[in-house]
Design a protein around this motif. Structure first.
Motif, PDB file in Angstrom:
ATOM      1  N   GLU A 148     -21.279 107.827 -29.375  1.00 26.86           N
ATOM      2  CA  GLU A 148     -21.095 109.259 -29.159  1.00 26.86           C
ATOM      3  C   GLU A 148     -20.806 109.988 -30.470  1.00 26.86           C
ATOM      4  O   GLU A 148     -21.282 111.104 -30.681  1.00 26.86           O
ATOM      5  CB  GLU A 148     -19.984 109.487 -28.141  1.00 26.86           C
ATOM      6  CG  GLU A 148     -20.391 109.028 -26.746  1.00 26.86           C
ATOM      7  CD  GLU A 148     -19.276 109.085 -25.728  1.00 26.86           C
ATOM      8  OE1 GLU A 148     -18.105 109.322 -26.111  1.00 26.86           O
ATOM      9  OE2 GLU A 148     -19.563 108.893 -24.536  1.00 26.86           O
ATOM     10  N   GLY A 184     -23.971 110.613 -32.261  1.00 29.84           N
ATOM     11  CA  GLY A 184     -24.666 111.767 -31.696  1.00 29.84           C
ATOM     12  C   GLY A 184     -24.134 113.072 -32.258  1.00 29.84           C
ATOM     13  O   GLY A 184     -24.904 113.967 -32.626  1.00 29.84           O
ATOM     14  N   THR A 206     -25.276 113.382 -35.865  1.00 26.45           N
ATOM     15  CA  THR A 206     -26.690 113.741 -35.932  1.00 26.45           C
ATOM     16  C   THR A 206     -26.874 115.239 -35.733  1.00 26.45           C
ATOM     17  O   THR A 206     -27.598 115.894 -36.485  1.00 26.45           O
ATOM     18  CB  THR A 206     -27.499 112.967 -34.867  1.00 26.45           C
ATOM     19  OG1 THR A 206     -27.357 111.573 -35.111  1.00 26.45           O
ATOM     20  CG2 THR A 206     -28.971 113.352 -34.896  1.00 26.45           C
ATOM     21  N   ARG A 238     -31.046 112.597 -21.396  1.00 24.93           N
ATOM     22  CA  ARG A 238     -31.282 111.951 -22.686  1.00 24.93           C
ATOM     23  C   ARG A 238     -32.517 112.613 -23.278  1.00 24.93           C
ATOM     24  O   ARG A 238     -33.559 112.698 -22.620  1.00 24.93           O
ATOM     25  CB  ARG A 238     -31.529 110.463 -22.531  1.00 24.93           C
ATOM     26  CG  ARG A 238     -31.879 109.804 -23.887  1.00 24.93           C
ATOM     27  CD  ARG A 238     -32.132 108.322 -23.801  1.00 24.93           C
ATOM     28  NE  ARG A 238     -30.890 107.653 -23.448  1.00 24.93           N
ATOM     29  CZ  ARG A 238     -30.818 106.656 -22.578  1.00 24.93           C
ATOM     30  NH1 ARG A 238     -31.892 106.214 -21.980  1.00 24.93           N
ATOM     31  NH2 ARG A 238     -29.668 106.089 -22.313  1.00 24.93           N
ATOM     32  N   MET A 293     -33.740 115.536 -31.973  1.00 26.36           N
ATOM     33  CA  MET A 293     -32.534 115.058 -31.295  1.00 26.36           C
ATOM     34  C   MET A 293     -32.836 113.896 -30.358  1.00 26.36           C
ATOM     35  O   MET A 293     -32.050 113.595 -29.464  1.00 26.36           O
ATOM     36  CB  MET A 293     -31.875 116.200 -30.531  1.00 26.36           C
ATOM     37  CG  MET A 293     -31.287 117.260 -31.430  1.00 26.36           C
ATOM     38  SD  MET A 293     -30.300 118.439 -30.526  1.00 26.36           S
ATOM     39  CE  MET A 293     -31.535 119.686 -30.193  1.00 26.36           C
ATOM     40  N   LEU A 341     -30.339 111.334 -28.099  1.00 19.51           N
ATOM     41  CA  LEU A 341     -29.020 111.874 -27.790  1.00 19.51           C
ATOM     42  C   LEU A 341     -28.871 112.065 -26.290  1.00 19.51           C
ATOM     43  O   LEU A 341     -29.817 112.417 -25.600  1.00 19.51           O
ATOM     44  CB  LEU A 341     -28.781 113.214 -28.480  1.00 19.51           C
ATOM     45  CG  LEU A 341     -28.598 113.177 -29.983  1.00 19.51           C
ATOM     46  CD1 LEU A 341     -28.417 114.592 -30.524  1.00 19.51           C
ATOM     47  CD2 LEU A 341     -27.405 112.332 -30.360  1.00 19.51           C
ATOM     48  N   GLU A 342     -27.662 111.809 -25.788  1.00 31.43           N
ATOM     49  CA  GLU A 342     -27.367 112.021 -24.377  1.00 31.43           C
ATOM     50  C   GLU A 342     -26.367 113.144 -24.251  1.00 31.43           C
ATOM     51  O   GLU A 342     -25.496 113.303 -25.102  1.00 31.43           O
ATOM     52  CB  GLU A 342     -26.797 110.749 -23.760  1.00 31.43           C
ATOM     53  CG  GLU A 342     -27.781 109.611 -23.724  1.00 31.43           C
ATOM     54  CD  GLU A 342     -27.195 108.361 -23.100  1.00 31.43           C
ATOM     55  OE1 GLU A 342     -26.119 108.441 -22.484  1.00 31.43           O
ATOM     56  OE2 GLU A 342     -27.819 107.302 -23.237  1.00 31.43           O
ATOM     57  N   VAL A 386     -23.039 117.906 -25.820  1.00 32.48           N
ATOM     58  CA  VAL A 386     -22.815 116.538 -26.262  1.00 32.48           C
ATOM     59  C   VAL A 386     -21.315 116.384 -26.428  1.00 32.48           C
ATOM     60  O   VAL A 386     -20.687 117.156 -27.136  1.00 32.48           O
ATOM     61  CB  VAL A 386     -23.545 116.245 -27.587  1.00 32.48           C
ATOM     62  CG1 VAL A 386     -23.268 114.838 -28.044  1.00 32.48           C
ATOM     63  CG2 VAL A 386     -25.031 116.468 -27.431  1.00 32.48           C
TER      64      VAL A 386
END
Length: 178
Positions: A122, A125, A128, A149, A155, A158-159, A173
């Motif tokens: 996480e 993410g 990023t 997702r 991106m 990423l979730e 996020v």
């Protein structure tokens, strides 16, 4: 008295952006040592960057995600860098007592992270998103929504949770540990 043409003055940060991740590859490479682990440090109000400066000066590993915020004060546009997670800093080390010893006036509580793999995923993410320069806002509360997702684009992988805010669709996020 001569007055020249009006020129647009660009905004300047109050303070330069500080180190938010030390070392720079902390989230990419995990050391295989049973002594080192992730801790969540809960700081006194508005002491996150102060603690990060102390950790950096002692070459101790940490992550304090910062987001740029522009605001107007006394007719001037200024930038400041605010912690994404107010009151929290992520520390990677061997003993939580080291953080207490380093800056006891800054630290309220140090908690070990139960699921370190999920936390690092996480945090990657968040890093990023910050490195892409996307416009981020700090959300005080989470609303229920669909988990997604991102499959393609910058991106990808990423979730997050889809939210509707002010008629716009946004991707939230979050670090679930908090």
């Amino acid at each position: 008295l001569f007055v020249g043409p009006l020129t647009k003055i660009s905004s300047m940060p109050i303070l330069c952006e500080e180190t938010s991740l030390y070392p720079q590859d902390l989230l990419d490479v995990q050391e295989n040592s049973s002594d080192l682990r992730w801790y969540l440090v809960y700081t006194r109000s508005r002491h996150e960057k102060f603690l990060a400066r102390h950790l950096h000066s002692k070459s101790m590993s940490f992550y304090l995600p910062l987001v740029s915020k522009e605001h107007f004060a006394r007719g001037r546009r200024t930038h400041s860098y605010l912690p994404v997670f107010s009151g929290y800093l992520f520390y990677f080390g061997d003993a939580p007592s080291d953080v207490y010893k380093l800056a006891p006036a800054c630290v309220s509580c140090v908690m070990p992270v139960a699921n370190e793999i999920q936390l690092v995923k996480e945090l990657r993410g968040i890093q990023t998103l910050l490195s892409l320069g996307t416009q981020l806002t700090i959300e005080a509360s989470l609303s229920p929504g669909n988990r997604v997702r991102v499959r393609s684009g910058c991106m990808s992988g990423l979730e997050g949770t889809v939210l509707k805010r002010k008629g716009r669709t946004r991707l939230l996020v979050a670090v679930n540990y908090l």
